[in-house]
Scaffold this active site. Structure first.
Site, PDB file in Angstrom:
ATOM      1  N   ASP A 172       3.352   1.121   7.754  1.00  0.00           N
ATOM      2  CA  ASP A 172       3.204   2.091   6.669  1.00  0.00           C
ATOM      3  C   ASP A 172       4.499   2.282   5.883  1.00  0.00           C
ATOM      4  O   ASP A 172       5.593   2.106   6.392  1.00  0.00           O
ATOM      5  CB  ASP A 172       2.736   3.445   7.221  1.00  0.00           C
ATOM      6  N   GLU A 173       4.338   2.642   4.628  1.00  0.00           N
ATOM      7  CA  GLU A 173       5.385   3.173   3.751  1.00  0.00           C
ATOM      8  C   GLU A 173       6.595   2.248   3.581  1.00  0.00           C
ATOM      9  O   GLU A 173       7.733   2.711   3.504  1.00  0.00           O
ATOM     10  CB  GLU A 173       5.839   4.550   4.249  1.00  0.00           C
TER      11      GLU A 173
END
Length: 889
Positions: A541-542
């Site tokens: 993620d991210e």
């Protein structure tokens, strides 16, 4: 005459310098000690809507041009402060955009760590006076918990010292933060309701207490079929006799412990509970069972071992705490979802082994079977890996070491020392114990080592290893597991405000070697614990630069929006943009561009996973977004935790993942993130980027297998209606998972508070599909107040039944298990000196006080009170704990 002795002179000079240095050090340390005690910090939110009141948040570079006014006050309770060589380090989860007092400056260090220090214009802080430091902060501050504790003083080379009034681990931050009263709205158009006793009273008005007879024999989570009979079986002192053929000894021991916790003995002469396995059950799936409780015995027929275990959980659920009777009943049951999970983050703040085991206990009670264990993040590496000692010696510790040679810099309220939950790790033996504990409860442990973003703890640790081995003149080993490309000078800012050291480099062979080493060691731990890894969580993620996101615009753009932050985006880079290793891969056509690197790395890691015999990979959905489909990976199955918010389009984007062949675990932050607040009130802690509240009722009403339906029963983050419809086929979810992120969950007790009793509602939706949940229908549109597809009467009755079961039965059992769950605050109103009160979970005791809390009385019914103000709270069934106190006016 004696000759001149140069050695003597040198020794004398050195001695004199040592004395002077020691004196200077002592003076510095005395200064720090004094300042930490005589300075007091106060943080006051002035205006959360500064952009609408004359502040040019866009020009200051605020994301989406959202900024707030804060007043920071330093009160000096001692002698005048005239020195300039001191500094205050503090944790601030928002970027500070401006300091409107020329005597001070604030520097962002990394993550949430900032440094406040005097400028050349500092004129001192007079004795027994205060100085105000007005700040402009990005976004808004809506909760007291946004302000982190443990601000600390440094002076020259002295040891840092925490400012006394900020040294707290409790949820009460009132010593630091002024009450947030009229600044609780995120924007001027925020239509949420501030939850006061009177609003809560109205919110609870449709909940009605049910009699014990109505709840007799009821089971949570709800079985597929349940028939409660009139008969009652009275247990004698010999308790129960467990004859559970087919159940392993470790799981049998768990059940014995659970009976003992309810003060029911397990003996060979007790009431028989008999089990057999039958793979030909009508519901031929893992966990399915049939249960028949009558005067003769309780008979269980189960599809598999877990079915036996869950059948006994149902029997235990039907018994009130401290009861010595069983209710005659029959049940046929099977789980709704194969994946019924909890994600626990111990990277941001460490959690004790005991707290983790308590969580696993309750997962077993409520038939949850997947423990997604988030073991690493930017702020901490939490598992011992043999041969890589720096991961725990450096990466698991946080302290004030600006060079980060011995520890990571402080974050999230951990302060300058490593004697709190900012630091810590699980030893190899600890982790094996946890797996064994989970295995006995039919819970699969799914380890997550987050990558390629959120890896700062690993990167810093491997840099410490690199420096050590280079100093030993061993460059080959030094580079073996190095995670950064030294040519990479990319200017990148992560979601949590870290620089490029927040990302391991996916273009390096050394990164792959590191991943292989970590997977290999954790696989060995699982094998020793006799629960081989079947699913590995990649994370993913991210992996982005937030300053290249949609909320910013370039300062040189011809057309600008006042609703975006204006910055020089030409100075910003995507992660790894200036890495020569990555540019070489792009030139060779291995990847299209740097934005595709996270998904490329996911496919590369899938090959490593497969080499270890693991055929199932899991990831946060954005970590694989540039892969063509689930067949792009080297494993048989790829599962994604889907975490788009519904009102931002998640009700439809979820279909894309399922239609690309991914198994989808519903993990939406606006419904099942348990780090979000319980209610809209600045006293309630939690991040709120996805929603202002996730209470038990909202979670209970969640339809995880028909996401558009939720638009008819809930609102968006700002309390507004939104419409939703699915425009693509939906094959159905693989599972449901709650998430416990721990940025502001520092203590074990706080973890309990944020998790329970909300987790019971998650378990209900994961195990049981309610009648009011509608089947997904292509292009059917839902919107609160405008569509009426849902049987609201059935939903209310179902919720009322659940609320009564929790209040009258389950909370007492959580008391017995030592769970520090959140006690709900009663709803109440005071009209013409008549007090009326209610509570979300009938069965809990409501107490009130008319004398500022000196004496408390139990509320039974509407009562006349001779007071203009009444205090109200609830008390736990065991009498040991009370809720937060609120005023009824």
């Amino acid at each position: 005459m004696k000759k001149f002795n140069p050695t003597f002179l040198a020794t004398a000079v050195i001695s004199l310098l040592t004395i002077n240095n020691s004196a200077a050090t002592m003076k510095s340390q005395t200064m720090v000690e004094t300042l930490s005690q005589q300075l007091q910090v106060n943080y006051n939110v002035i205006d959360n809507h500064a952009a609408t009141h004359g502040v040019d948040c866009s020009a200051l570079g605020a994301d989406w041009a959202a900024c707030s006014k804060i007043n920071l006050t330093l009160t000096n309770n001692g002698e005048a402060i005239t020195e300039r060589d001191w500094a205050i380090y503090f944790h601030h989860i928002r970027m500070i955009l401006a300091v409107n007092n020329e005597q001070f400056k604030i520097t962002h260090i990394t993550g949430d760590l900032h440094k406040l220090e005097p400028t050349e214009k500092f004129s001192g802080i007079p004795a027994h006076s205060a100085v105000d430091i007005p700040l402009i902060s990005e976004y808004w501050v809506l909760s007291e918990s946004d302000v982190m504790p443990r601000w600390y003083i440094t002076y020259l080379d002295s040891k840092p010292k925490i400012i006394t009034n900020t040294d707290t681990e409790s949820d009460d931050l009132s010593k630091i933060v002024s009450p947030i009263t009229d600044q609780w709205r995120r924007t001027p158009d925020d239509h949420n309701h501030l939850v006061t006793p009177s609003y809560r009273f109205q919110y609870n008005a449709d909940i009605t207490p049910l009699s014990a007879d109505v709840l007799r024999g009821q089971i949570l989570p709800t079985p597929s079929k349940l028939t409660v009979k009139d008969d009652t079986i009275l247990l004698n002192n010999q308790g129960v006799n467990l004859v559970l053929n087919g159940l392993n000894p470790n799981s049998l021991a768990v059940l014995k412990k659970q009976f003992n916790q309810l003060n029911i003995a397990v003996t060979d002469a007790g009431y028989k509970i008999v089990a057999t396995l039958d793979p030909q059950l009508p519901a031929a799936i893992a966990g399915a069972y049939q249960l028949d409780i009558n005067h003769k015995q309780a008979t269980i027929t189960a599809y598999d071992e877990s079915g036996i275990f869950y059948a006994v959980q149902s029997l235990l659920s039907s018994i009130p705490a401290k009861s010595t009777t069983f209710t005659a009943l029959t049940a046929e049951d099977a789980p709704r979802f194969a994946y019924r999970g909890i994600m626990l983050d111990i990277g941001r703040n460490f959690k004790s082994k005991a707290a983790i085991l308590r969580l696993l206990d309750q997962m077993a009670v409520y038939k949850m079977n997947k423990f997604h264990f988030h073991l690493t993040d930017d702020e901490g590496w939490r598992i011992e890996i043999p041969d890589l000692p720096e991961l725990t010696e450096v990466g698991s510790q946080r302290c004030h070491d600006l060079k980060e040679q011995h520890c990571l810099l402080p974050q999230l309220g951990s302060g300058p020392y490593h004697d709190n939950t900012g630091s810590g790790y699980l030893s190899r033996a600890d982790y094996i114990d946890i797996i064994k504990y989970a295995n006995a409860r039919f819970i699969q442990v799914i380890p997550e080592i987050d990558m390629p973003a959120h890896t700062r703890a690993a990167v810093i640790s491997m840099e410490a290893r690199y420096q050590r081995l280079m100093a030993e003149n061993n460059p080959q080993q030094a580079n073996e597991y190095r995670l950064i490309d030294p040519t990479d000078t990319s200017n990148t800012t992560s979601v949590q405000f870290y620089n490029r050291l927040s990302y391991l480099n996916p273009c390096l062979e050394s990164s792959k070697r590191f991943v292989n080493k970590v997977i290999d060691e954790i696989v060995k731990m699982h094998n020793e614990a006799e629960q081989p890894i079947t699913t590995w969580h990649f994370g993913g993620d991210e992996a982005k630069n937030i300053r290249l996101g949609a909320g910013y615009q370039d300062i040189h753009a011809k057309e600008k929006s006042s609703a975006k932050g204006t910055i020089d985006q030409h100075k910003e880079d995507y992660p790894w943009a200036k890495s020569q290793a990555c540019q070489t891969m792009i030139a060779q056509g291995i990847v299209n561009d740097v934005q595709h690197l996270p998904s490329y790395f996911a496919t590369e890691v899938s090959k490593i996973i497969n080499q270890h015999g693991i055929k199932h990979m899991q990831a946060w959905q954005d970590g694989v977004k540039y892969a063509e489909n689930a067949r792009s990976f080297a494993v048989d199955n790829v599962t994604v935790n889907f975490w788009d918010t519904l009102y931002w389009g998640g009700y439809d984007s979820v279909n894309q993942w399922a239609n690309k062949g991914y198994q989808v675990i519903i993990s939406n932050p606006d419904y099942v993130y348990l780090d979000m607040p319980y209610e809209v009130n600045p006293k309630e802690s939690g991040y709120y980027w996805a929603t202002r509240f996730n209470d038990e009722r909202k979670i209970f009403s969640f339809a995880p297998n028909n996401l558009p339906q939720n638009a008819e029963t809930s609102l968006d983050r700002d309390g507004n209606k939104f419409s939703a419809k699915g425009t693509q086929p939906w094959p159905g979810a693989y599972g449901l998972s709650a998430q416990i992120w721990t940025e502001d969950i520092r203590s074990d007790e706080k973890m309990d508070y944020m998790t329970f009793p909300r987790l019971l509602a998650v378990a209900e939706r994961a195990w049981h599909q309610a009648d009011w949940e509608l089947a997904y229908q292509h292009d059917r549109e839902f919107k609160a107040g405008e569509t009426h597809y849902i049987d609201q009467h059935a939903l209310l009755n179902d919720w009322n039944h659940f609320a009564n079961l929790v209040g009258q039965r389950e909370l007492a059992k959580l008391d017995l298990a030592g769970i520090h769950y959140r006690l709900p605050i009663p709803g109440a109103k005071l009209v013409d000196q008549r007090l009326e009160a209610n509570i979300v979970f009938p069965g809990l005791t409501i107490e009130y006080s008319v004398d500022d809390g000196n004496n408390w009385q139990i509320y039974h019914k509407p009562t006349s009170v001779k007071a203009k103000q009444v205090l109200i709270r609830s008390r736990s069934n065991d009498g040991k704990r009370t809720s937060r106190i609120e005023k009824v006016q």
